[in-house]
Design a protein around this motif. Structure first.
Motif, PDB file in Angstrom:
ATOM      1  N   ALA A  28      11.657  -1.625   3.141  1.00 19.04           N
ATOM      2  CA  ALA A  28      12.237  -2.178   1.475  1.00 19.04           C
ATOM      3  C   ALA A  28      12.546  -0.939   0.871  1.00 19.04           C
ATOM      4  CB  ALA A  28      11.243  -2.897   0.875  1.00 19.04           C
ATOM      5  N   LEU A  29      11.939  -0.038   0.978  1.00 17.15           N
ATOM      6  CA  LEU A  29      12.048   1.241   0.282  1.00 17.15           C
ATOM      7  C   LEU A  29      13.249   1.954   0.989  1.00 17.15           C
ATOM      8  CD1 LEU A  29       8.838   3.123  -0.627  1.00 17.15           C
ATOM      9  CD2 LEU A  29      10.443   2.271  -2.362  1.00 17.15           C
TER      10      LEU A  29
ATOM     11  N   LEU B 158       6.684  -3.643  -5.532  1.00 15.27           N
ATOM     12  CA  LEU B 158       5.489  -2.853  -4.802  1.00 15.27           C
ATOM     13  C   LEU B 158       4.359  -3.076  -5.675  1.00 15.27           C
ATOM     14  CD1 LEU B 158       7.425   0.239  -3.374  1.00 15.27           C
ATOM     15  CD2 LEU B 158       6.596  -1.849  -2.028  1.00 15.27           C
ATOM     16  N   ALA B 159       4.481  -2.912  -6.816  1.00 17.82           N
ATOM     17  CA  ALA B 159       3.574  -2.771  -7.873  1.00 17.82           C
ATOM     18  C   ALA B 159       2.543  -4.077  -7.874  1.00 17.82           C
ATOM     19  CB  ALA B 159       3.810  -2.489  -9.535  1.00 17.82           C
ATOM     20  N   ARG B 160       3.373  -5.185  -7.551  1.00 19.47           N
ATOM     21  CA  ARG B 160       2.821  -6.520  -7.700  1.00 19.47           C
ATOM     22  C   ARG B 160       1.943  -6.558  -6.483  1.00 19.47           C
ATOM     23  NH1 ARG B 160       7.843  -8.169 -10.096  1.00 19.47           N
ATOM     24  NH2 ARG B 160       8.514  -8.603  -7.949  1.00 19.47           N
ATOM     25  N   LYS B 161       2.640  -6.338  -5.228  1.00 18.33           N
ATOM     26  CA  LYS B 161       1.920  -6.258  -4.022  1.00 18.33           C
ATOM     27  C   LYS B 161       0.810  -5.474  -3.894  1.00 18.33           C
ATOM     28  CE  LYS B 161       3.259  -6.651   0.846  1.00 18.33           C
ATOM     29  NZ  LYS B 161       4.352  -6.513   1.774  1.00 18.33           N
ATOM     30  N   HIS B 162       0.840  -4.420  -4.491  1.00 10.55           N
ATOM     31  CA  HIS B 162      -0.503  -3.447  -4.244  1.00 10.55           C
ATOM     32  C   HIS B 162      -0.744  -3.178  -5.616  1.00 10.55           C
ATOM     33  CE1 HIS B 162       0.529  -2.754   0.143  1.00 10.55           C
ATOM     34  NE2 HIS B 162       1.820  -2.745  -0.326  1.00 10.55           N
TER      35      HIS B 162
ATOM     36  N   THR C 221      14.786  10.186   5.672  1.00  8.91           N
ATOM     37  CA  THR C 221      14.250   9.485   4.578  1.00  8.91           C
ATOM     38  C   THR C 221      12.634   8.968   5.076  1.00  8.91           C
ATOM     39  OG1 THR C 221      16.290   8.974   3.575  1.00  8.91           O
ATOM     40  CG2 THR C 221      14.285   8.029   2.616  1.00  8.91           C
ATOM     41  N   ARG C 222      12.802   8.190   6.127  1.00 11.51           N
ATOM     42  CA  ARG C 222      11.485   7.747   6.723  1.00 11.51           C
ATOM     43  C   ARG C 222      10.353   8.714   6.534  1.00 11.51           C
ATOM     44  NH1 ARG C 222       9.510   3.056   9.066  1.00 11.51           N
ATOM     45  NH2 ARG C 222      11.795   2.197   9.146  1.00 11.51           N
ATOM     46  N   ASP C 223      10.751   9.977   7.305  1.00  9.97           N
ATOM     47  CA  ASP C 223       9.764  10.790   7.442  1.00  9.97           C
ATOM     48  C   ASP C 223       9.373  11.483   6.225  1.00  9.97           C
ATOM     49  OD1 ASP C 223       9.778  10.541  10.356  1.00  9.97           O
ATOM     50  OD2 ASP C 223      10.983  12.539  10.787  1.00  9.97           O
ATOM     51  N   LEU C 224      10.295  11.553   5.204  1.00 12.09           N
ATOM     52  CA  LEU C 224      10.179  12.156   3.835  1.00 12.09           C
ATOM     53  C   LEU C 224       8.917  11.073   3.242  1.00 12.09           C
ATOM     54  CD1 LEU C 224      10.276  13.901   1.459  1.00 12.09           C
ATOM     55  CD2 LEU C 224      12.422  12.492   0.863  1.00 12.09           C
ATOM     56  N   LEU C 225       9.192   9.988   3.135  1.00 16.13           N
ATOM     57  CA  LEU C 225       8.291   8.912   2.573  1.00 16.13           C
ATOM     58  C   LEU C 225       7.065   9.201   3.363  1.00 16.13           C
ATOM     59  CD1 LEU C 225      10.698   5.832   2.109  1.00 16.13           C
ATOM     60  CD2 LEU C 225       9.764   7.369   0.483  1.00 16.13           C
ATOM     61  N   GLY C 226       7.048   9.398   4.745  1.00 14.25           N
ATOM     62  CA  GLY C 226       5.679   9.149   5.315  1.00 14.25           C
ATOM     63  C   GLY C 226       4.966  10.606   4.928  1.00 14.25           C
ATOM     64  N   THR C 227       5.355  11.580   4.244  1.00 12.71           N
ATOM     65  CA  THR C 227       4.622  12.783   3.863  1.00 12.71           C
ATOM     66  C   THR C 227       4.236  12.507   2.256  1.00 12.71           C
ATOM     67  OG1 THR C 227       6.579  14.022   3.054  1.00 12.71           O
ATOM     68  CG2 THR C 227       6.085  13.997   5.236  1.00 12.71           C
ATOM     69  N   LEU C 228       4.451  11.325   1.635  1.00 10.86           N
ATOM     70  CA  LEU C 228       4.081  11.307   0.270  1.00 10.86           C
ATOM     71  C   LEU C 228       2.907  10.408   0.052  1.00 10.86           C
ATOM     72  CD1 LEU C 228       7.520  10.581  -1.205  1.00 10.86           C
ATOM     73  CD2 LEU C 228       6.847  12.656  -0.830  1.00 10.86           C
ATOM     74  N   ALA C 229       1.803  10.898  -0.846  1.00 11.27           N
ATOM     75  CA  ALA C 229       0.900  10.036  -1.251  1.00 11.27           C
ATOM     76  C   ALA C 229       1.198   8.423  -1.707  1.00 11.27           C
ATOM     77  CB  ALA C 229      -0.050  10.751  -2.031  1.00 11.27           C
ATOM     78  N   PHE C 230       2.617   8.563  -2.278  1.00 10.74           N
ATOM     79  CA  PHE C 230       2.906   7.366  -2.584  1.00 10.74           C
ATOM     80  C   PHE C 230       3.065   6.060  -1.470  1.00 10.74           C
ATOM     81  CE2 PHE C 230       6.255   4.341  -4.083  1.00 10.74           C
ATOM     82  CZ  PHE C 230       5.813   4.051  -5.303  1.00 10.74           C
ATOM     83  N   THR C 231       3.285   6.457  -0.450  1.00  9.68           N
ATOM     84  CA  THR C 231       3.481   5.390   0.519  1.00  9.68           C
ATOM     85  C   THR C 231       2.167   5.391   1.524  1.00  9.68           C
ATOM     86  OG1 THR C 231       4.306   7.274   2.260  1.00  9.68           O
ATOM     87  CG2 THR C 231       5.737   6.177   0.431  1.00  9.68           C
ATOM     88  N   ARG C 232       1.209   6.072   1.143  1.00 10.68           N
ATOM     89  CA  ARG C 232       0.182   5.950   2.051  1.00 10.68           C
ATOM     90  C   ARG C 232      -0.315   4.533   2.541  1.00 10.68           C
ATOM     91  NH1 ARG C 232      -3.910   9.979   2.030  1.00 10.68           N
ATOM     92  NH2 ARG C 232      -3.344  10.311  -0.129  1.00 10.68           N
ATOM     93  N   ASP C 233      -0.315   3.492   1.371  1.00  2.00           N
ATOM     94  CA  ASP C 233      -1.165   2.185   1.754  1.00  2.00           C
ATOM     95  C   ASP C 233      -0.005   1.262   1.858  1.00  2.00           C
ATOM     96  OD1 ASP C 233      -3.519   3.190   1.425  1.00  2.00           O
ATOM     97  OD2 ASP C 233      -3.553   3.110  -0.799  1.00  2.00           O
ATOM     98  N   LEU C 234       1.461   1.933   2.089  1.00  2.00           N
ATOM     99  CA  LEU C 234       2.431   0.818   2.267  1.00  2.00           C
ATOM    100  C   LEU C 234       2.466   0.316   3.918  1.00  2.00           C
ATOM    101  CD1 LEU C 234       5.038   2.330   0.131  1.00  2.00           C
ATOM    102  CD2 LEU C 234       3.329   0.575  -0.615  1.00  2.00           C
ATOM    103  N   ASP C 235       2.870  -0.924   3.985  1.00  2.00           N
ATOM    104  CA  ASP C 235       2.920  -1.180   5.550  1.00  2.00           C
ATOM    105  C   ASP C 235       4.432  -1.246   5.756  1.00  2.00           C
ATOM    106  OD1 ASP C 235       4.379  -3.524   4.444  1.00  2.00           O
ATOM    107  OD2 ASP C 235       2.521  -4.683   4.023  1.00  2.00           O
ATOM    108  N   PRO C 236       4.700  -1.437   7.271  1.00  2.00           N
ATOM    109  CA  PRO C 236       6.274  -0.898   7.722  1.00  2.00           C
ATOM    110  C   PRO C 236       7.219  -1.716   7.085  1.00  2.00           C
ATOM    111  CG  PRO C 236       4.609  -1.061   9.555  1.00  2.00           C
ATOM    112  CD  PRO C 236       3.737  -1.772   8.084  1.00  2.00           C
ATOM    113  N   GLY C 237       6.895  -3.076   6.539  1.00  2.00           N
ATOM    114  CA  GLY C 237       7.753  -3.772   5.734  1.00  2.00           C
ATOM    115  C   GLY C 237       8.245  -3.313   4.542  1.00  2.00           C
ATOM    116  N   ASP C 238       7.051  -2.726   3.734  1.00  2.00           N
ATOM    117  CA  ASP C 238       7.098  -2.158   2.477  1.00  2.00           C
ATOM    118  C   ASP C 238       8.121  -0.837   2.614  1.00  2.00           C
ATOM    119  OD1 ASP C 238       5.542  -3.856   1.214  1.00  2.00           O
ATOM    120  OD2 ASP C 238       3.815  -3.118   1.550  1.00  2.00           O
ATOM    121  N   LEU C 239       7.767  -0.170   3.772  1.00  2.31           N
ATOM    122  CA  LEU C 239       8.543   0.986   3.859  1.00  2.31           C
ATOM    123  C   LEU C 239      10.214   0.901   4.248  1.00  2.31           C
ATOM    124  CD1 LEU C 239       6.282   3.425   6.102  1.00  2.31           C
ATOM    125  CD2 LEU C 239       7.220   3.796   3.622  1.00  2.31           C
TER     126      LEU C 239
END
Length: 784
Positions: free
Chosen positions: A150-151, A240-244, A130-148
């Motif tokens: 949490a996801l 996530l929407a509030r933080k970013h 799942t982590r690798d999958l999230l790393g391929t999405l534009a949705f997670t481009r600007d998320l920091d490790p803590g956000d990831l």
């Protein structure tokens, strides 16, 4: 290796099983371990070296590095989730990887005696995937490790089958959805029709708008095929929407641009057509070698199915299936290609294996009898097939059938009677892998049947999904060859010139049938008739003349050799397989023209009025010429008109059943309607259906089904003059049925035109050949 976190909890027995069945792979620098999109049934643990994982995020035009796997790290763990590879793995240094099949790992972990440890390992692999999958999405481009993190903690995998609703309009909005694999349609019901608002594929997200508004779902989300989604709870999304604050608006702008582009693609081609290609877009997204019949040029002769049956013993294609409307690349220069793409064409997708990117049949096969070779072809290994039928049930498009196992076919071992208790065998199209190309494609006399990679060669699908056009076009992939018009025109002009010159010579008394140029013209005409007679040989001797076994290195390819790439043979960079008979048909027609001119030059119509052998030969020759000309004209003119009025491409034996079903639907739809609707059915629709000249009027109008429905509705509106609009519920469906009933009669007439001329042509040609032989014998003996 077994001291890594991924394998540490296994006992000694599990380690022995994995060590015995797994393997170590040595990878050189820059060597690719696997590519994004590949199917995978194993994951890897890095023993030494480093491997980079790269992917192209949605909206990017280049690969970015998702992460680098160091010794002890795992990669390829999406195989545990059951999705294709999401990244491309490339060695950054000399590396050694342990390749561990997923099914073996699960079996060994389950036997380890430590169920809790086995479950923990499985969860760890899922989380890593799942982590690798999230790393391929534009949705997670600007998320920091803590956000990831949490996801990862909140997200869960959900799998949906074809046609299953993710949510429906009116449902409460409780989560955001990310597409890990597959396709989702966002659709809404508008009256009695379903309107598709968007087609979403891997990397897209949806369901976010209602989370912001706090409203229920405004539309329905349906899985177009087997689809894997990530579910993110509303609370996590809101955090996530509030933080970013810029993240979601930016992604929505990108998504809005994609939807606008999709609307532009869909609206134009689909607006005036009854069955556009987007009706089952998922099928065309995953197909890699799709059999297509161009209904606007297909003569409905059935030679494709006959040639398949002749080669394999039973036909592996059925000329029934979905009819769609789409723009297809024909090849050639850009200006010519754009001109040919301007008008969508009616295509039939017959029942024939399409060699899917992710075959459902392969997943369901319990014995591993179905696999994919290195070229992407889906193949059935007879020696492993038990005939259980699981694959036939799993195929969404019914492209696999169960058939009696031939005596020469290998059988699986292990049965109670040594394999004799496996009488059935799964059968499907294998692209004639033992030959140079599919028999159906090579045997089509009009070149109307061909195979395509839809994502590259069906322009509408390519434009909608953002694919790339093939570097090399297939050339004239369907319809008549571009040069046949010139050939036929030239032969017709030559025939007219020869015939006119001969007629003038005979009229002036300068020519006699048994002397000089007229005699030679007769001999040439006889030779032309002999050539015309040979037309049937290539059609009926395909197996011996041109369907020869494929050879490699001077020897026929054996059962264990890899087949040529499906994309290379059909849709790749090599020259595509084309019909071998369409020039043959054009040559037959050209020879017929010239032979007719030579016959006129040999002897005009006898003016004595006596019933001589020559007069009989003249009569029969021109009868067979007329029947041949009628058939050729029908082949050229009828298919386009037939395609225009077909809802589905029916075979002759289907018409009686189709008419009965339409009549039953008509009576059922009338029941319970208002008195006004019933009166309109009685006074307008029933006379419309029963009109003796109705089919002819439909054909003469040149309208398609949808245009005819609009014209009939306009007639009804003119009768009503705006009255009773509130009492017309159900009228649209009744009009649709009435138009189909009239069109069904027109289809029968056109099919009769396509089929009637050929038997007459064959019979009269046979009589003409017999009379020609007698004529030659009597002429040689001096008898008139």
């Amino acid at each position: 290796m077994f001291n890594t976190p991924w394998l540490r909890g296994l006992d000694e027995r599990a380690r022995r099983e994995i060590a015995g069945a797994g393997r170590l792979r040595s990878i050189a620098p820059d060597e690719v371990v696997y590519r994004a999109g590949d199917a995978g049934d194993a994951f890897f643990v890095v023993a030494s070296g480093r491997v980079g994982l790269r992917a192209t995020r949605r909206g990017d035009d280049r690969d970015t590095e998702v992460r680098a796997a160091a010794p002890g790290d795992v990669l390829g763990e999406e195989a545990v989730v059951g999705t294709p590879r999401r990244t491309t793995a490339v060695a950054l240094a000399p590396s050694v990887l342990a390749e561990i099949p997923v099914h073996l790992f699960r079996r060994a972990a389950g036997r380890s005696g430590n169920a809790e440890a086995a479950e923990e390992l499985e969860r760890a692999l899922w989380r890593s995937a799942t982590r690798d999958l999230l790393g391929t999405l534009a949705f997670t481009r600007d998320l920091d490790p803590g956000d990831l993190d949490a996801l990862l903690d909140a997200a869960s995998h959900r799998r949906f089958e074809r046609g299953q609703a993710v949510y429906r309009a009116g449902d409460p909005a409780t989560e955001l959805w990310l597409i890990a694999d597959g396709m989702v349609q966002i659709q809404a019901e508008e009256g009695d029709r379903i309107h598709v608002r968007a087609y979403l594929t891997r990397g897209d997200f949806f369901g976010d708008v209602e989370l912001d508004d706090g409203h229920c779902r405004e539309a329905t989300a349906v899985a177009s095929g087997a689809t894997t989604l990530l579910s993110v709870p509303a609370g996590v999304f809101a955090a996530l929407a509030r933080k970013h604050p810029d993240l979601i608006p930016r992604l929505r702008r990108f998504t809005g641009e994609r939807h606008a582009a999709q609307d532009a693609v869909v609206a134009g081609p689909a607006r005036h057509h009854t069955a556009h290609v987007f009706r089952d877009l998922y099928r065309l997204q995953i197909a890699r070698s799709l059999l297509v019949i161009d209904l606007e040029t297909c003569a409905r002769c059935g030679h494709c199915a006959w040639s398949c049956a002749d080669l394999h013993g039973a036909s592996r294609l059925v000329r029934r299936g979905d009819k769609v409307v789409a723009r297809v690349d024909d090849g050639g220069d850009d200006a010519g290609r754009i001109a040919r793409q301007a008008a969508p064409r009616s295509l039939l997708l017959p029942n024939s294996c399409q060699h899917c990117e992710r075959p459902a049949c392969m997943i369901e096969c319990p014995t591993g009898a179905i696999g994919k070779d290195t070229g992407g072809e889906v193949v059935i290994r007879d020696a492993l097939c038990t005939g259980c039928g699981a694959c036939a049930k799993a195929c969404p498009w019914e492209n696999i059938v169960m058939a009696p196992r031939p005596a020469s076919s290998p059988r699986p071992g292990g049965g109670a009677r040594g394999g004799a208790d496996f009488p059935d065998l799964a059968v499907k199209c294998d692209l004639c892998r033992e030959h140079d190309g599919p028999a159906c494609v090579q045997a089509c006399p009009t070149g109307s049947i061909f195979r395509v990679n839809p994502a590259e060669e069906i322009a509408d699908v390519r434009d909608l999904l953002g694919g790339a056009r093939r570097a090399q076009e297939r050339g004239a992939s369907s319809g008549a060859p571009r040069g046949d018009a010139a050939l036929l025109a030239g032969s017709a002009i030559a025939a007219a010139g020869i015939g006119a010159a001969g007629l003038m010579a005979h009229a002036g008394g300068g020519a006699r049938p048994g002397e000089g140029a007229a005699l030679w013209a007769g001999a040439a005409a006889a030779a032309g008739i002999a050539l015309l007679l040979l037309y049937a040989v290539p059609k009926r001797a395909a197996r011996w003349l041109w369907m020869r076994p494929r050879r490699r290195g001077g020897a026929a390819r054996g059962a264990g050799d890899a087949a040529p790439d499906a994309a290379t043979r059909e849709t790749g960079d090599a020259a595509p397989v084309r019909s071998r008979l369409r020039w043959h048909l054009s040559g037959h027609l050209a020879t017929g023209f010239v032979t007719a001119g030579l016959a006129l030059a040999h002897a005009p119509w006898p003016r004595s009025g006596r019933p001589t052998l020559g007069a009989a030969l003249h009569l029969v020759f021109w009868a067979t010429a007329a029947a041949g000309a009628f058939t050729a004209a029908a082949y050229r003119l009828a298919p386009r008109r037939l395609a225009r009025i077909e809802r589905t491409a029916a075979l002759p034996e289907d018409f009686a059943v189709a008419r009965a079903e339409l009549l039953e639907r008509l009576y059922r739809e009338v029941s319970g309607r208002s008195d006004l609707v019933k009166k309109l059915v009685e006074k307008v629709l029933v006379p419309y259906v029963r009109s003796p000249l109705g089919p002819l009027a439909l054909l003469a109008s040149g309208r398609g089904l949808r245009a005819e429905e609009r014209a009939l509705r306009a007639r009804i509106d003119a009768v009503l003059e705006g009255r009773g609009a509130e009492r017309l519920a159900g009228l649209a469906e009744l009009i649709r049925i009435a138009v189909e009933l009239r069109a069904l009669r027109a289809q029968r007439a056109l099919l009769l035109a396509l089929r009637a001329g050929l038997p007459v042509h064959i019979v009269t040609f046979g009589v003409a050949v017999a009379l020609l032989a007698l004529h030659a014998i009597t002429a040689a003996s001096g008898v008139r």
